[in-house]
Design a protein around this motif. Structure first.
Motif, PDB file in Angstrom:
ATOM      1  N   ASN A  16     -28.076  -4.314 -28.685  1.00 49.67           N
ATOM      2  CA  ASN A  16     -28.863  -4.948 -29.710  1.00 49.67           C
ATOM      3  C   ASN A  16     -28.408  -3.806 -30.885  1.00 49.67           C
ATOM      4  OD1 ASN A  16     -29.682  -7.417 -28.918  1.00 49.67           O
ATOM      5  ND2 ASN A  16     -31.681  -6.593 -28.394  1.00 49.67           N
ATOM      6  N   ASN A  17     -29.796  -3.071 -31.421  1.00 44.62           N
ATOM      7  CA  ASN A  17     -29.496  -2.072 -32.220  1.00 44.62           C
ATOM      8  C   ASN A  17     -29.550  -0.556 -31.505  1.00 44.62           C
ATOM      9  OD1 ASN A  17     -32.373  -2.569 -31.639  1.00 44.62           O
ATOM     10  ND2 ASN A  17     -32.916  -1.340 -33.145  1.00 44.62           N
ATOM     11  N   ILE A  18     -29.446  -0.506 -30.412  1.00 42.38           N
ATOM     12  CA  ILE A  18     -29.578   0.930 -29.895  1.00 42.38           C
ATOM     13  C   ILE A  18     -28.166   1.297 -29.110  1.00 42.38           C
ATOM     14  CG2 ILE A  18     -30.866   1.920 -27.865  1.00 42.38           C
ATOM     15  CD1 ILE A  18     -32.916  -0.032 -28.004  1.00 42.38           C
ATOM     16  N   ILE A  19     -27.821   2.497 -29.405  1.00 37.83           N
ATOM     17  CA  ILE A  19     -26.585   3.199 -28.721  1.00 37.83           C
ATOM     18  C   ILE A  19     -27.163   4.113 -27.537  1.00 37.83           C
ATOM     19  CG2 ILE A  19     -24.664   4.510 -29.042  1.00 37.83           C
ATOM     20  CD1 ILE A  19     -24.617   4.161 -31.905  1.00 37.83           C
ATOM     21  N   LEU A  20     -26.632   3.828 -26.246  1.00 34.60           N
ATOM     22  CA  LEU A  20     -27.196   4.511 -25.244  1.00 34.60           C
ATOM     23  C   LEU A  20     -25.827   5.169 -24.590  1.00 34.60           C
ATOM     24  CD1 LEU A  20     -28.388   1.769 -24.639  1.00 34.60           C
ATOM     25  CD2 LEU A  20     -30.006   3.067 -23.253  1.00 34.60           C
ATOM     26  N   ARG A  21     -26.160   6.264 -24.011  1.00 34.64           N
ATOM     27  CA  ARG A  21     -24.900   7.148 -23.488  1.00 34.64           C
ATOM     28  C   ARG A  21     -25.364   7.794 -21.800  1.00 34.64           C
ATOM     29  NH1 ARG A  21     -23.319  13.065 -23.682  1.00 34.64           N
ATOM     30  NH2 ARG A  21     -20.924  13.048 -23.726  1.00 34.64           N
ATOM     31  N   SER A  22     -24.419   7.352 -21.098  1.00 33.36           N
ATOM     32  CA  SER A  22     -24.490   8.008 -19.520  1.00 33.36           C
ATOM     33  C   SER A  22     -23.409   9.111 -19.258  1.00 33.36           C
ATOM     34  CB  SER A  22     -24.066   6.814 -18.854  1.00 33.36           C
ATOM     35  OG  SER A  22     -24.176   7.494 -17.228  1.00 33.36           O
ATOM     36  N   VAL A  23     -23.972   9.999 -18.678  1.00 38.35           N
ATOM     37  CA  VAL A  23     -22.954  11.019 -18.335  1.00 38.35           C
ATOM     38  C   VAL A  23     -22.917  11.184 -16.590  1.00 38.35           C
ATOM     39  CG1 VAL A  23     -23.418  12.332 -20.370  1.00 38.35           C
ATOM     40  CG2 VAL A  23     -24.818  12.846 -18.478  1.00 38.35           C
ATOM     41  N   ASP A  24     -23.407  10.113 -16.283  1.00 38.09           N
ATOM     42  CA  ASP A  24     -23.196  10.095 -14.748  1.00 38.09           C
ATOM     43  C   ASP A  24     -22.635   8.782 -14.082  1.00 38.09           C
ATOM     44  OD1 ASP A  24     -24.953   8.252 -15.093  1.00 38.09           O
ATOM     45  OD2 ASP A  24     -26.787   9.436 -14.024  1.00 38.09           O
ATOM     46  N   GLY A  25     -21.713   8.371 -14.923  1.00 34.29           N
ATOM     47  CA  GLY A  25     -20.767   7.090 -14.436  1.00 34.29           C
ATOM     48  C   GLY A  25     -21.470   6.009 -14.754  1.00 34.29           C
ATOM     49  N   GLY A  26     -22.656   5.841 -15.220  1.00 31.61           N
ATOM     50  CA  GLY A  26     -23.609   4.649 -15.707  1.00 31.61           C
ATOM     51  C   GLY A  26     -24.588   4.379 -14.726  1.00 31.61           C
ATOM     52  N   PHE A  27     -25.145   5.461 -13.983  1.00 28.45           N
ATOM     53  CA  PHE A  27     -26.289   5.311 -13.052  1.00 28.45           C
ATOM     54  C   PHE A  27     -27.378   5.462 -14.056  1.00 28.45           C
ATOM     55  CE2 PHE A  27     -22.839   6.303  -9.994  1.00 28.45           C
ATOM     56  CZ  PHE A  27     -23.186   5.313  -8.781  1.00 28.45           C
ATOM     57  N   SER A  28     -27.328   6.253 -15.078  1.00 29.33           N
ATOM     58  CA  SER A  28     -28.659   6.296 -15.893  1.00 29.33           C
ATOM     59  C   SER A  28     -28.307   6.421 -17.495  1.00 29.33           C
ATOM     60  CB  SER A  28     -29.502   7.596 -15.455  1.00 29.33           C
ATOM     61  OG  SER A  28     -28.595   8.961 -15.562  1.00 29.33           O
ATOM     62  N   TYR A  29     -29.003   6.055 -18.261  1.00 24.41           N
ATOM     63  CA  TYR A  29     -28.627   6.186 -19.709  1.00 24.41           C
ATOM     64  C   TYR A  29     -29.637   6.922 -20.606  1.00 24.41           C
ATOM     65  CZ  TYR A  29     -24.737   2.979 -19.000  1.00 24.41           C
ATOM     66  OH  TYR A  29     -23.721   2.537 -18.561  1.00 24.41           O
ATOM     67  N   ASP A  30     -29.225   7.625 -21.561  1.00 26.98           N
ATOM     68  CA  ASP A  30     -30.243   8.245 -22.533  1.00 26.98           C
ATOM     69  C   ASP A  30     -30.020   7.374 -23.930  1.00 26.98           C
ATOM     70  OD1 ASP A  30     -31.435  10.041 -20.834  1.00 26.98           O
ATOM     71  OD2 ASP A  30     -29.711  11.308 -21.254  1.00 26.98           O
ATOM     72  N   THR A  31     -30.993   7.064 -24.573  1.00 26.05           N
ATOM     73  CA  THR A  31     -30.929   6.664 -26.124  1.00 26.05           C
ATOM     74  C   THR A  31     -30.324   7.673 -27.002  1.00 26.05           C
ATOM     75  OG1 THR A  31     -32.565   5.050 -25.518  1.00 26.05           O
ATOM     76  CG2 THR A  31     -31.757   5.555 -27.854  1.00 26.05           C
TER      77      THR A  31
END
Length: 309
Positions: free
Chosen positions: A220-235
């Motif tokens: 939607n209107n949120i950009i998230l980023r993972s640094v562990d291959g997609g197991f967890s995300y930060d907004t």
């Protein structure tokens, strides 16, 4: 720095029969595919335009442009279901395939001139693979059932990912999201994780892996980023709710591992640090005539230049 925007509907030579669904730029030449079937070809970085109307009565749905001047486009009305180019989009020809119902498939992704994937949002496990440039397609068997495959993305010829939901019907809403990973050019896939819908609150617009660890996800209107291959995300960025992107859009494009863009309905955001932070650019659709705020295609060319369609 501002973004260079090219407004296709202003060009007197081309007009538009429909939306731009994909394209590719090679140095100062570019080609773009409309969903109405026409191909727009430019040289001299948009100083000269031409239009190929060979397939102007057909309905096109998805495109993919691997390296080497090749491109592929799916059509729900052509008997063969595919057209292809091997000269950077200057000319296109039909491609015979063994797919009987191309309209069942939502997207296409070629990782090179031989290996590619067709995927579906409306069939359980709807993903097929070719290793002969699109002539023959074989359905893949996944480890668990999935539905609504939104995007297939390869980091290189071997490492690839796709995102899917496990909702019981295509219109039931997202309940669980799965990331699948392949390390053998898509021959087999492993389910990495299931992300709870409370983390990803609604529709997935797009995702993009920069490498095996870093993934950018737009919800939607949120950009998230993972640094562990997609197991967890930060907004990492929350855009105003009025800028929400619809399900299945394709708004992300990266120049390299650091520089990338995301197109929202009336603005463009840019990162120069691999998606850790995003800044709104000076380019605004509100100041551009004849833009209907429906972006189907984005192609980042450099630090300061991006093509939108």
């Amino acid at each position: 720095p501002q973004i260079s925007g090219v407004v296709f509907s202003k060009n007197p030579t081309t007009g538009l029969d429909g939306s731009i669904i994909g394209g590719k730029c090679y140095s100062d030449t570019c080609c773009f595919i409309e969903n109405g079937g026409r191909t727009i070809y430019t040289t001299g970085f948009f100083s000269s335009w031409s239009v190929d109307t060979t397939f102007s009565n057909e309905r096109f749905g998805a495109t993919s442009f691997p390296e080497g001047g090749y491109g592929f486009a799916t059509s729900s009305t052509l008997d063969n279901g595919f057209t292809f180019t091997n000269n950077k989009g200057l000319s296109w020809n039909t491609l015979p395939t063994n797919i009987s119902q191309i309209s069942d498939f939502f997207g296409v992704e070629f990782i090179n001139t031989d290996t590619g994937f067709l995927y579906s949002r409306y069939q359980l496990g709807g993903i097929s693979r070719t290793v002969d440039g699109g002539g023959t397609w074989s359905p893949l068997t996944l480890t668990t059932q999935c539905r609504s495959i939104f995007r297939v993305h390869f980091v290189n010829d071997s490492l690839g990912f796709f995102l899917s939901s496990t909702n019981p019907t295509p219109d039931a809403g997202l309940t669980e999201l799965q990331i699948y990973k392949s390390v053998n050019s898509g021959l087999s896939w492993t389910n990495l994780t299931i992300l709870n819908a409370t983390i990803l609150p609604s529709g997935i617009a797009d995702f993009y892996y920069l490498n095996s660890s870093v993934c950018i996800l737009v919800v939607n209107n949120i950009i998230l980023r993972s640094v562990d291959g997609g197991f967890s995300y930060d907004t990492v960025k929350v855009i105003p709710p009025s800028e929400s992107i619809s399900l299945g859009a394709s708004p992300i494009s990266f120049v390299n591992s650091q520089i990338g863009y995301i197109a929202f309905p009336s603005s463009v955001y840019k990162t120069i640090d691999g998606g850790a932070s995003w800044q709104k650019t000076a380019f605004s659709f509100e100041t551009q005539d004849n833009i209907d705020n429906s972006i189907n295609f984005i192609h980042a060319l450099s630090l300061d230049t991006v093509i939108l369609g």
